[in-house]
Design an enzyme around this catalytic site. Structure first.
Site, short mmCIF file in Angstrom:
data_model
loop_
_atom_site.label_atom_id
_atom_site.label_comp_id
_atom_site.label_asym_id
_atom_site.label_seq_id
_atom_site.Cartn_x
_atom_site.Cartn_y
_atom_site.Cartn_z
N CYS A 9 18.61 108.18 54.44
CA CYS A 9 17.80 108.27 53.21
C CYS A 9 17.03 106.97 52.99
O CYS A 9 15.85 107.00 52.60
CB CYS A 9 18.68 108.61 52.01
SG CYS A 9 20.10 107.52 51.80
N CYS A 37 18.81 113.78 54.36
CA CYS A 37 20.27 113.74 54.28
C CYS A 37 20.90 114.89 55.07
O CYS A 37 20.63 116.06 54.82
CB CYS A 37 20.72 113.82 52.81
SG CYS A 37 22.51 113.73 52.65
N CYS A 42 9.82 104.41 43.02
CA CYS A 42 10.20 105.79 43.36
C CYS A 42 9.11 106.79 42.93
O CYS A 42 8.66 106.79 41.79
CB CYS A 42 11.53 106.12 42.69
SG CYS A 42 12.07 107.79 43.04
N CYS A 64 9.82 113.99 44.34
CA CYS A 64 9.86 113.63 45.76
C CYS A 64 11.22 114.06 46.32
O CYS A 64 12.24 113.85 45.67
CB CYS A 64 9.69 112.11 45.90
SG CYS A 64 10.05 111.48 47.55
N CYS A 79 25.78 106.16 57.92
CA CYS A 79 24.43 106.75 57.83
C CYS A 79 23.55 105.96 56.85
O CYS A 79 24.01 105.51 55.81
CB CYS A 79 24.58 108.20 57.35
SG CYS A 79 23.03 109.02 56.99
N ASP A 134 20.85 116.20 31.20
CA ASP A 134 19.88 115.14 31.47
C ASP A 134 19.26 114.50 30.23
O ASP A 134 18.23 113.86 30.35
CB ASP A 134 18.73 115.79 32.27
CG ASP A 134 18.39 114.95 33.48
OD1 ASP A 134 19.12 114.00 33.73
OD2 ASP A 134 17.38 115.26 34.13
N CYS A 161 29.28 109.32 53.38
CA CYS A 161 28.03 108.76 53.92
C CYS A 161 28.31 107.99 55.21
O CYS A 161 27.49 107.98 56.13
CB CYS A 161 27.39 107.80 52.91
SG CYS A 161 26.53 108.63 51.57
N CYS A 221 12.73 106.69 53.01
CA CYS A 221 11.97 106.49 51.76
C CYS A 221 10.64 105.78 52.06
O CYS A 221 10.64 104.67 52.59
CB CYS A 221 12.80 105.68 50.77
SG CYS A 221 11.85 105.34 49.27
S1 SF4 Z 1 21.21 110.36 54.06
FE1 SF4 Z 1 22.87 111.32 52.88
S2 SF4 Z 1 24.73 110.93 54.08
FE2 SF4 Z 1 23.14 109.49 54.79
S3 SF4 Z 1 23.46 107.64 53.56
FE3 SF4 Z 1 21.91 108.85 52.53
S4 SF4 Z 1 23.04 110.06 51.03
FE4 SF4 Z 1 24.55 109.29 52.52
S1 SF4 Z 2 12.80 110.23 45.72
FE1 SF4 Z 2 12.34 108.04 45.41
S2 SF4 Z 2 13.97 107.04 46.56
FE2 SF4 Z 2 13.90 109.11 47.35
S3 SF4 Z 2 12.46 109.04 49.09
FE3 SF4 Z 2 11.27 109.59 47.28
S4 SF4 Z 2 10.45 107.66 46.60
FE4 SF4 Z 2 12.19 107.16 47.91
#
Ligand code: SF4
Ligand code: SF4
Length: 316
Positions: A190, A254, A210, A247, A187, A129, A184, A194
């Site tokens: 996610c 997912c 974010c 977060c 779907c 990272d 994915c 958010c």
């Molecule tokens: S929740 Fe997971 S499987 Fe669904 S779109 Fe997002 S990353 Fe892809």
């Molecule tokens: S990590 Fe960022 S993109 Fe994911 S749910 Fe939290 S605020 Fe949204």
């Protein structure tokens, strides 16, 4: 010559949960264009370091003096056995235990030593990272998963709760990679989950919005904050984040994380204090206690003052 099987077995012995090997090349032009676009739209917010060393990001072979030829990408799962009670201020589970930079670096060093025992002239460089490297792209290229709509690497076995460590080698190794299919499908869980609408395109996250950025980076690099972030925050006071460090909301949504196996890594297990610290405890915490409790934790990156600000933000 090292084989992918030998490297994968050495990675398991070093404590990793999965490992793939891929020959390095320049980044494909569509991947580079997408990164450039993310920077151009200033979706990296105050993370100015993302703008630097683009020539190395575009071609990671430049990350070693003699030229890197192979990437060994290793995953370490951090899906926890035990979570914080939901009424407490929440910390992303990647930060429950010891700082992953230290944990992964040490495992990558053991892995390199095992490879050098087999091939003494081999040179390697470990990255966690901290380099201009598209880790998630290389992890997918090494066959370890696909890039989900939230931008995370998703492994069929481990889900997205994984740390990615990369060991670059200055020698050729046959690739172990069979590219994983993107699963994915239709779907969009996610994106819907958010709370700040931070997922602005397939796999693209606007850091201004974010919570992972806003609860950490903004405090770690206060001089780099910008007007766009302040604007985004003002707009979203109603989103009342319950997270005070990072977060996990898009990852919790997912489906691949429900099936993922739980990590058994002792150093990543939850600090006992995180099972009981209330908002009031955080606000009353002294600098000494913060230092003592989070000495080996990534949480110290946000600073005590930053954490207190984050706690206040959850109180509305
Ligand atoms: S929740 Fe997971 S499987 Fe669904 S779109 Fe997002 S990353 Fe892809
Ligand atoms: S990590 Fe960022 S993109 Fe994911 S749910 Fe939290 S605020 Fe949204």
């Amino acid at each position: 010559m090292l084989t992918p099987d030998f490297i994968q077995s050495a990675a398991r012995s070093a404590g990793f949960d999965a490992c793939g090997v891929v020959a390095l090349s320049a980044l494909p032009s569509d991947v580079l264009r997408s990164f450039d676009e993310w920077i151009r739209r200033r979706h990296h917010a105050g993370m100015r370091y993302m703008e630097r060393y683009l020539h190395q990001r575009a071609d990671p072979r430049r990350l070693m003096k003699r030229g890197a030829r192979t990437a060994v990408v290793a995953l370490l799962s951090y899906k926890p056995h035990r979570r914080q009670p939901p009424h407490l201020p929440q910390v992303s589970c990647y930060a429950y235990g010891a700082d992953y930079h230290d944990v992964l670096k040490q495992k990558l060093r053991s892995l390199l030593a095992a490879l050098q025992a087999q091939q003494p002239a081999l040179q390697g460089r470990a990255f966690v990272d901290t380099a201009p490297l598209q880790e998630r792209y290389w992890a997918a290229a090494a066959g370890l998963g696909w890039l989900g709509k939230n931008g995370m690497l998703i492994s069929r076995e481990l889900g997205s709760y994984t740390f990615i460590g990369v060991l670059l080698l200055d020698d050729d190794v046959k690739s172990s990679a069979t590219p994983a299919k993107n699963r994915c499908g239709a779907c969009t869980r996610c994106i819907s989950a958010c709370p700040t609408s931070a997922i602005v395109g397939c796999g693209r996250v606007d850091a201004h919005r974010c919570l992972s950025y806003r609860t950490i980076e903004k405090h770690a690099n206060p001089q780099q904050g910008d007007a766009q972030s302040a604007e985004a925050e003002k707009d979203e006071k109603t989103a009342a984040p319950r997270y005070i460090f990072g977060c996990d909301i898009c990852q919790e949504a997912c489906p691949w994380n429900r099936k993922a196996k739980v990590a058994a890594h002792g150093e990543l297990q939850i600090l006992p204090q995180l099972l009981s610290l209330t908002a009031e405890d955080w606000l009353a915490m002294s600098a000494d206690d913060f230092e003592k409790i989070f000495e080996r934790s990534p949480i110290k990156r946000a600073t005590l003052q930053g954490m207190k600000e984050n706690v206040r933000a959850t109180m509305g």
